[in-house]
Scaffold this motif. Structure first.
Motif, PDB file in Angstrom:
ATOM      1  N   GLN A 169       0.959  -1.325  -0.134  1.00 26.61           N
ATOM      2  CA  GLN A 169      -0.029   0.080   0.021  1.00 26.61           C
ATOM      3  C   GLN A 169       0.961   1.242  -0.012  1.00 26.61           C
ATOM      4  OE1 GLN A 169      -3.366   0.240  -0.492  1.00 26.61           O
ATOM      5  NE2 GLN A 169      -3.397  -1.899  -0.610  1.00 26.61           N
ATOM      6  N   LEU A 170       2.135   1.283   0.766  1.00 22.08           N
ATOM      7  CA  LEU A 170       2.907   2.288   0.804  1.00 22.08           C
ATOM      8  C   LEU A 170       3.416   2.779  -0.358  1.00 22.08           C
ATOM      9  CD1 LEU A 170       4.400   4.467   2.675  1.00 22.08           C
ATOM     10  CD2 LEU A 170       6.066   2.913   2.997  1.00 22.08           C
ATOM     11  N   GLN A 171       4.027   1.661  -1.218  1.00 20.23           N
ATOM     12  CA  GLN A 171       4.614   1.770  -2.403  1.00 20.23           C
ATOM     13  C   GLN A 171       3.633   2.146  -3.414  1.00 20.23           C
ATOM     14  OE1 GLN A 171       6.063  -2.278  -2.923  1.00 20.23           O
ATOM     15  NE2 GLN A 171       7.884  -1.943  -1.716  1.00 20.23           N
ATOM     16  N   LEU A 184      -5.941  -5.972   5.995  1.00 21.62           N
ATOM     17  CA  LEU A 184      -5.844  -4.664   6.509  1.00 21.62           C
ATOM     18  C   LEU A 184      -6.863  -4.017   6.955  1.00 21.62           C
ATOM     19  CD1 LEU A 184      -2.819  -3.443   3.800  1.00 21.62           C
ATOM     20  CD2 LEU A 184      -2.667  -4.119   6.199  1.00 21.62           C
ATOM     21  N   ASP A 185      -6.832  -3.371   7.975  1.00 21.96           N
ATOM     22  CA  ASP A 185      -8.014  -2.493   8.468  1.00 21.96           C
ATOM     23  C   ASP A 185      -7.562  -0.891   8.493  1.00 21.96           C
ATOM     24  OD1 ASP A 185      -9.495  -4.391   9.263  1.00 21.96           O
ATOM     25  OD2 ASP A 185      -8.513  -4.420  11.520  1.00 21.96           O
ATOM     26  N   GLU A 186      -6.300  -0.608   8.583  1.00 28.23           N
ATOM     27  CA  GLU A 186      -5.765   0.671   8.382  1.00 28.23           C
ATOM     28  C   GLU A 186      -4.143   0.652   8.266  1.00 28.23           C
ATOM     29  OE1 GLU A 186      -6.156   5.088  10.924  1.00 28.23           O
ATOM     30  OE2 GLU A 186      -6.269   3.137  11.830  1.00 28.23           O
ATOM     31  N   GLN A 207       0.444  13.544   9.240  1.00 28.75           N
ATOM     32  CA  GLN A 207      -0.224  11.937   9.085  1.00 28.75           C
ATOM     33  C   GLN A 207      -0.859  11.745   7.654  1.00 28.75           C
ATOM     34  OE1 GLN A 207      -2.688  10.650  12.317  1.00 28.75           O
ATOM     35  NE2 GLN A 207      -1.036  10.721  13.887  1.00 28.75           N
ATOM     36  N   ILE A 208      -0.416  10.734   6.800  1.00 29.48           N
ATOM     37  CA  ILE A 208      -0.785  10.786   5.644  1.00 29.48           C
ATOM     38  C   ILE A 208      -1.731   9.411   5.687  1.00 29.48           C
ATOM     39  CG2 ILE A 208      -0.372  10.247   3.260  1.00 29.48           C
ATOM     40  CD1 ILE A 208       2.171  11.926   3.792  1.00 29.48           C
ATOM     41  N   PRO A 209      -3.195   9.383   5.487  1.00 34.04           N
ATOM     42  CA  PRO A 209      -3.830   8.034   5.551  1.00 34.04           C
ATOM     43  C   PRO A 209      -3.303   7.221   4.268  1.00 34.04           C
ATOM     44  CG  PRO A 209      -5.288   9.771   5.759  1.00 34.04           C
ATOM     45  CD  PRO A 209      -3.966  10.451   5.510  1.00 34.04           C
ATOM     46  N   ASP A 224     -14.479  -6.856   2.212  1.00 38.77           N
ATOM     47  CA  ASP A 224     -14.257  -6.784   0.583  1.00 38.77           C
ATOM     48  C   ASP A 224     -14.522  -5.348   0.116  1.00 38.77           C
ATOM     49  OD1 ASP A 224     -16.405  -9.587   0.270  1.00 38.77           O
ATOM     50  OD2 ASP A 224     -14.230  -9.489   0.465  1.00 38.77           O
ATOM     51  N   GLU A 225     -14.770  -4.110   0.772  1.00 36.46           N
ATOM     52  CA  GLU A 225     -14.905  -2.948   0.520  1.00 36.46           C
ATOM     53  C   GLU A 225     -13.667  -2.286   0.858  1.00 36.46           C
ATOM     54  OE1 GLU A 225     -18.579  -1.006   1.210  1.00 36.46           O
ATOM     55  OE2 GLU A 225     -19.544  -2.922   1.569  1.00 36.46           O
ATOM     56  N   VAL A 226     -13.056  -1.660  -0.041  1.00 34.94           N
ATOM     57  CA  VAL A 226     -11.714  -1.093   0.068  1.00 34.94           C
ATOM     58  C   VAL A 226     -11.779   0.214  -0.179  1.00 34.94           C
ATOM     59  CG1 VAL A 226      -9.118  -1.182  -0.161  1.00 34.94           C
ATOM     60  CG2 VAL A 226     -10.321  -3.151   0.015  1.00 34.94           C
ATOM     61  N   LYS A 227     -11.178   1.227   0.712  1.00 35.48           N
ATOM     62  CA  LYS A 227     -11.281   2.534   0.149  1.00 35.48           C
ATOM     63  C   LYS A 227      -9.792   3.134   0.374  1.00 35.48           C
ATOM     64  CE  LYS A 227     -12.569   6.590   2.272  1.00 35.48           C
ATOM     65  NZ  LYS A 227     -13.308   7.343   3.179  1.00 35.48           N
ATOM     66  N   LYS A 228      -9.313   3.602  -0.696  1.00 33.56           N
ATOM     67  CA  LYS A 228      -7.966   4.188  -0.289  1.00 33.56           C
ATOM     68  C   LYS A 228      -7.994   5.738  -0.470  1.00 33.56           C
ATOM     69  CE  LYS A 228      -5.327   0.843  -3.215  1.00 33.56           C
ATOM     70  NZ  LYS A 228      -4.441   0.492  -4.240  1.00 33.56           N
ATOM     71  N   GLU A 229      -7.483   6.151   0.350  1.00 36.10           N
ATOM     72  CA  GLU A 229      -7.348   7.828   0.487  1.00 36.10           C
ATOM     73  C   GLU A 229      -6.311   8.367  -0.079  1.00 36.10           C
ATOM     74  OE1 GLU A 229      -8.344   9.164   4.385  1.00 36.10           O
ATOM     75  OE2 GLU A 229      -9.497   7.697   4.749  1.00 36.10           O
TER      76      GLU A 229
END
Length: 145
Positions: free
Chosen positions: A52-54, A116-118, A128-130, A140-145
């Motif tokens: 996720q970071l990459q 992953l939860d957060e 802080q960067i979400p 199953d639902e994923v939200k990337k900020e």
């Protein structure tokens, strides 16, 4: 050549025994620390968070290329893993800044897949960067900020 019936025992001074014992203990602890670090770095929750970071442009830009991942501080209270819950604080750095990648991951049972939860990046200046948030009731639902 006649060999003695009772070969003399090699004697070792107490100081040498302490030194050799210390070297063996230090080596043993170092090996255990290395194995634990490798175990964390091979775990799914660790790999998913780094992925996720990459794939997060804002976090990559804030750190600056190249992004380096450092060893976890195993003695800290920030790193915790049990059967169904994992929380990590992964030290990261780049050419512009450094900080920690905070990871929270869960699974429904001992032999289930980690989700992953957060994931968020906390820079040394406090910003802080979400990076990833789980939204919705199911995994199953994923939200990337």
């Amino acid at each position: 050549v006649m060999w003695p019936k009772h070969p003399s025992r090699m004697s070792m001074s107490p100081a040498k025994m302490v030194i050799y014992g210390s070297v063996l203990c230090t080596g043993g602890f170092s090996l255990a620390y290395f194995i634990i670090q490798k175990t964390y770095s091979r775990s799914l929750y660790y790999k998913l968070a780094l992925e996720q970071l990459q794939n997060h442009p804002e976090a990559q830009e804030a750190l600056g290329p190249p992004v380096n991942i450092h060893h976890l501080k195993l003695t800290g209270k920030d790193n915790f893993v049990d059967i169904a819950d994992a929380k990590l604080k992964i030290p990261v750095s780049g050419s512009k800044s450094e900080g920690h990648l905070h990871v929270h991951s869960t699974r429904s049972g001992p032999f289930q897949r980690w989700h992953l939860d957060e994931v968020f990046l906390e820079l040394k200046n406090g910003q802080q960067i979400p990076v990833f948030n789980l939204s919705g009731e199911n995994g199953d639902e994923v939200k990337k900020e």
